[in-house]
Design a protein around this motif. Structure first.
Motif, mmCIF file in Angstrom:
data_model
loop_
_atom_site.group_PDB
_atom_site.id
_atom_site.type_symbol
_atom_site.label_atom_id
_atom_site.label_comp_id
_atom_site.label_asym_id
_atom_site.label_seq_id
_atom_site.Cartn_x
_atom_site.Cartn_y
_atom_site.Cartn_z
ATOM 1 N N UNK A 35 0.834 -1.204 0.000
ATOM 2 C CA UNK A 35 0.000 0.000 0.000
ATOM 3 C C UNK A 35 0.870 1.256 0.000
ATOM 4 N N UNK A 36 0.377 2.322 -0.590
ATOM 5 C CA UNK A 36 1.166 3.553 -0.626
ATOM 6 C C UNK A 36 1.345 4.157 0.763
ATOM 7 N N UNK A 37 2.479 4.826 0.936
ATOM 8 C CA UNK A 37 2.730 5.539 2.192
ATOM 9 C C UNK A 37 2.311 6.987 2.018
ATOM 10 N N UNK A 38 1.757 7.558 3.076
ATOM 11 C CA UNK A 38 1.202 8.902 3.016
ATOM 12 C C UNK A 38 1.847 9.776 4.091
ATOM 13 N N UNK A 39 2.320 10.942 3.666
ATOM 14 C CA UNK A 39 2.775 11.972 4.604
ATOM 15 C C UNK A 39 1.585 12.885 4.834
ATOM 16 N N UNK A 40 1.117 12.947 6.063
ATOM 17 C CA UNK A 40 -0.013 13.807 6.415
ATOM 18 C C UNK A 40 0.561 15.109 6.959
ATOM 19 N N UNK A 41 0.290 16.203 6.254
ATOM 20 C CA UNK A 41 0.796 17.490 6.708
ATOM 21 C C UNK A 41 -0.365 18.358 7.164
ATOM 22 N N UNK A 42 -0.326 18.714 8.428
ATOM 23 C CA UNK A 42 -1.329 19.591 9.026
ATOM 24 C C UNK A 42 -0.714 20.986 8.985
ATOM 25 N N UNK A 43 -1.234 21.844 8.101
ATOM 26 C CA UNK A 43 -0.570 23.124 7.857
ATOM 27 C C UNK A 43 -1.551 24.279 7.851
ATOM 28 N N UNK A 44 -1.190 25.336 8.560
ATOM 29 C CA UNK A 44 -2.004 26.534 8.574
ATOM 30 C C UNK A 44 -1.933 27.238 9.911
ATOM 31 N N UNK A 45 -2.841 28.173 10.112
ATOM 32 C CA UNK A 45 -2.887 28.919 11.364
ATOM 33 C C UNK A 45 -3.424 28.014 12.470
ATOM 34 N N UNK A 46 -2.792 28.084 13.618
ATOM 35 C CA UNK A 46 -3.120 27.168 14.715
ATOM 36 C C UNK A 46 -4.571 27.282 15.183
ATOM 37 N N UNK A 47 -5.134 28.459 15.172
ATOM 38 C CA UNK A 47 -6.521 28.705 15.587
ATOM 39 C C UNK A 47 -7.045 27.685 16.591
ATOM 40 N N UNK A 48 -7.810 26.704 16.124
ATOM 41 C CA UNK A 48 -8.463 25.726 17.015
ATOM 42 C C UNK A 48 -7.746 24.377 17.038
ATOM 43 N N UNK A 50 -4.348 4.419 -2.259
ATOM 44 C CA UNK A 50 -4.287 3.248 -3.138
ATOM 45 C C UNK A 50 -5.287 3.384 -4.290
ATOM 46 N N UNK A 51 -6.473 3.891 -3.988
ATOM 47 C CA UNK A 51 -7.466 4.115 -5.046
ATOM 48 C C UNK A 51 -6.995 5.195 -6.007
ATOM 49 N N UNK A 52 -6.402 6.265 -5.474
ATOM 50 C CA UNK A 52 -5.878 7.332 -6.336
ATOM 51 C C UNK A 52 -4.748 6.804 -7.204
ATOM 52 N N UNK A 53 -3.888 5.956 -6.629
ATOM 53 C CA UNK A 53 -2.768 5.400 -7.398
ATOM 54 C C UNK A 53 -3.274 4.550 -8.552
ATOM 55 N N UNK A 54 -4.373 3.840 -8.330
ATOM 56 C CA UNK A 54 -4.945 3.015 -9.395
ATOM 57 C C UNK A 54 -5.421 3.872 -10.570
ATOM 58 N N UNK A 55 -5.783 5.129 -10.281
ATOM 59 C CA UNK A 55 -6.222 6.044 -11.331
ATOM 60 C C UNK A 55 -5.068 6.749 -12.023
ATOM 61 N N UNK A 56 -3.882 6.679 -11.434
ATOM 62 C CA UNK A 56 -2.700 7.301 -12.014
ATOM 63 C C UNK A 56 -2.213 8.469 -11.167
#
Length: 195
Positions: free
Chosen positions: A1-14, A152-158
Motif C-alpha cells: 500500500x502507498x505511504x502517506x505523509x499527512x501534513x497539518x498546515x495553517x494557522x493554529x486557531x483551534x 491506493x485508489x488514487x494510485x490506481x487512477x494514475x
C-alpha cells in the motif's frame, strides 16, 4: 500500500481544541501508523480581525499548553512553527497558505533525507512517501478517513489524480510535489485580473 505523509498546515486557531484534535487523531490513527506519518506547519501569531459569523473579531495566538498537548497526541515526525506575519503573493492574503504547503513538502523531504542517511528503511518502514495529504489544523473531520486506502485508489487512477476539497484538504502524488514549492511566496506569478 502507498505511504502517506499527512501534513497539518495553517494557522493554529483551534488546533488544540478537543473536538478538532480528536478528529485529527482519527486521520492518523494507530492502525494506519505503519503507512503514514504526520508533519505539522503551524502559524502561531495572533491574527488581525476577520469577518466571521457577521462579527469582526481578532484571533489570539494559541495557548502553548494546548499546542503542546495536541502535538503530543499527534506525534508528528517534524514540526515547523511560523511566528512571522503571513506574507502573500499577488496582493491576495489567501495566497499566504501556499507558502505553508511548500513548507510541508520541505519538512517531508528533510525527513526522508534524514531517514535515509540514518540507514532506516532497510527492511523496516520505508523512508519515502508516495502521497502528501495536506489538511488544515483548524478543521474538525466528521469521520475517520483511511488515507492509505484512499491513496491506493488514487494510485490506481494514475499519479496525475489530485483529490482535493478547496483549501481544507488535498491528496497529491509525490511526482507533483515540486508544483507546491513553486507556490512559495516570491515564486508565484499572478496574471492580470479581469474586473
Amino acid at each position: 500500500p502507498p505511504r502517506v505523509a499527512v501534513c497539518i498546515a495553517g494557522h493554529a486557531r483551534t488546533f488544540g481544541h478537543p473536538t478538532v484534535l480528536s478528529t485529527l487523531e482519527l486521520l492518523i490513527s494507530p492502525h494506519n501508523r505503519s503507512r503514514l506519518d504526520a508533519f505539522v506547519v503551524l502559524v502561531t501569531d495572533a491574527e488581525g480581525p476577520k469577518y466571521s459569523y457577521s462579527v469582526m473579531r481578532p484571533a489570539p495566538p494559541p495557548q502553548a499548553s494546548l499546542l503542546e498537548r495536541a502535538l503530543h497526541a499527534i506525534r508528528p515526525q517534524a514540526v515547523r512553527f511560523v511566528s512571522r506575519p503571513s506574507c502573500w503573493s499577488c496582493d491576495n492574503p489567501s495566497t499566504g497558505q501556499f507558502s505553508r504547503w511548500a513548507e510541508c513538502v520541505d519538512l517531508v523531504r528533510q525527513h526522508e533525507r534524514s531517514c535515509a542517511a540514518a540507514g532506516a528503511g532497510a527492511g523496516a518502514t520505508p523512508c519515502t512517501y508516495d502521497y502528501l495529504f495536506k489538511t488544515r489544523p483548524d478543521v474538525a473531520w466528521v469521520r475517520a478517513v483511511d488515507l492509505p486506502a484512499v491513496a491506493a485508489e488514487a494510485r490506481a487512477l494514475g499519479p496525475r489524480v489530485l483529490l482535493g476539497g478547496n483549501d481544507v484538504a488535498f491528496l497529491m502524488h509525490r511526482m507533483y510535489w515540486h508544483e507546491l514549492t513553486r507556490l512559495r511566496r516570491g515564486r508565484l506569478r499572478c496574471a492580470a485580473r479581469c474586473d
